[in-house]
Design a protein around this motif. Sequence first.
Motif, short mmCIF file in Angstrom:
data_model
loop_
_atom_site.label_atom_id
_atom_site.label_comp_id
_atom_site.label_asym_id
_atom_site.label_seq_id
_atom_site.Cartn_x
_atom_site.Cartn_y
_atom_site.Cartn_z
N TYR A 1 0.89 -1.18 -0.01
CA TYR A 1 0.10 -0.03 0.06
C TYR A 1 0.89 1.19 -0.03
O TYR A 1 0.77 2.01 -0.80
CB TYR A 1 -0.73 -0.03 1.19
N THR A 2 1.83 1.39 1.06
CA THR A 2 2.79 2.74 0.94
C THR A 2 3.63 2.78 -0.26
O THR A 2 4.01 3.84 -0.47
CB THR A 2 3.52 2.76 2.21
N LYS A 3 3.67 1.74 -0.69
CA LYS A 3 4.77 1.66 -2.20
C LYS A 3 3.79 2.50 -3.24
O LYS A 3 4.49 3.06 -4.08
CB LYS A 3 4.61 0.19 -2.59
N VAL A 4 2.60 2.68 -3.20
CA VAL A 4 1.80 3.36 -4.13
C VAL A 4 1.00 4.46 -3.51
O VAL A 4 0.19 5.14 -4.04
CB VAL A 4 0.68 2.67 -4.85
N GLY A 5 1.49 4.86 -2.35
CA GLY A 5 1.18 6.36 -1.53
C GLY A 5 -0.12 6.09 -1.05
O GLY A 5 -0.65 7.13 -0.82
N LEU A 6 -0.50 4.92 -0.69
CA LEU A 6 -1.83 4.83 0.00
C LEU A 6 -1.53 4.17 1.41
O LEU A 6 -0.59 3.33 1.84
CB LEU A 6 -2.62 3.82 -0.70
N LEU B 1 2.69 -6.29 16.80
CA LEU B 1 2.82 -4.92 16.01
C LEU B 1 3.87 -4.52 15.19
O LEU B 1 3.99 -4.12 14.28
CB LEU B 1 2.91 -3.84 17.11
N HIS B 2 5.14 -4.98 15.67
CA HIS B 2 6.34 -4.75 14.83
C HIS B 2 6.37 -5.31 13.61
O HIS B 2 7.08 -5.09 12.55
CB HIS B 2 7.49 -4.64 15.89
N LEU C 1 5.33 -1.22 6.16
CA LEU C 1 6.03 0.13 5.77
C LEU C 1 7.20 -0.05 4.84
O LEU C 1 7.47 0.33 4.01
CB LEU C 1 6.70 0.69 7.00
N LEU C 2 7.61 -1.48 4.81
CA LEU C 2 8.77 -1.84 3.78
C LEU C 2 8.18 -2.75 2.89
O LEU C 2 8.99 -2.66 1.71
CB LEU C 2 9.79 -2.55 4.68
N ASN C 3 7.06 -3.16 2.78
CA ASN C 3 6.65 -3.88 1.66
C ASN C 3 7.45 -5.21 1.15
O ASN C 3 7.39 -5.42 -0.07
CB ASN C 3 6.31 -2.83 0.63
N ARG C 4 8.08 -5.69 2.05
CA ARG C 4 8.67 -6.89 1.57
C ARG C 4 7.90 -8.12 1.30
O ARG C 4 6.84 -8.04 1.63
CB ARG C 4 9.60 -7.16 2.82
N ARG C 5 8.40 -8.70 0.19
CA ARG C 5 7.71 -9.95 -0.37
C ARG C 5 8.14 -11.19 0.61
O ARG C 5 9.45 -11.23 0.48
CB ARG C 5 7.74 -10.15 -1.90
#
Length: 262
Positions: A134-139, A154-155, A162-166
């Motif tokens: 999501y944050t990768k495309v600004g959402l 949580l973490h 936040l990091l969008n790792r696959r």
Amino acid sequence: MAEDLVGYHFEDGLARIVMCRGDRGNVINQAWNESMLTALARARQDRARVIVLSATGRFFCVGGDVDVMVGAPSLPDVLDHIADSLHRVVSELQRSDAIVVCSVQGAAAGAGFPLVAAADLVVAARSASFTLGYTKVGLSVDGGTSLLVHSIGLHRALRLALLNRRISADEAAALGLVTTVVADEDLGRETDALAHELLSGPAEAQAATKALLRGAAEPAVETALRREALALRSQGAHADAREGTTAFIGKRRPRFAGSVQA
């Protein structure tokens, strides 16, 4: 129900719901939401004891239909509209008396990731992978992503969001998101074996157990989903969302406001 989007078959307590647009990665849009809600309503009417959610094609689900987002006159409006009905899908899966088994091959990305997490048990092919993006495309996150905190902590949820790792199927299993990892060629057989094991058990006790454990872990599902929808609409009005979705379609790196390019 649009059979070319979502298929439904019921027999002997088992409802099979199949996402049928494998040629498009089973993208989530308003038509998909409506078809999925119709299938889930049929499962409820049929008093399904077990629901198996699966998909055709190379990918399980690549997430929201970015083409629709980019072409929308008002991105906040289209995000709000899609999120509202998608959240009804997630809520229905979690609130259903039926035990939901998800069968995953290929990528579960974007909203496809929390869709998997909304299931009670997950069988994943070894080739399966999971990413939020999501944050990768600004959402901001959506689709029940915030509920992952109850599942993995949580973490770990922050790291994924936040990091969008696959992450691989094995990594997802280590996090507790996947019940069983199997060889790709065994996915259908192992999913069916798990479904029939559940069908051989005590229906009332299983439904009650699901309700108790879900209620303890996620007592306010709808409240969490509504917070996601409000945040997504707000973020959709920001220039970063338009830039991120446009860059995704154009297969280029986005240039977010205030970002430092490496």
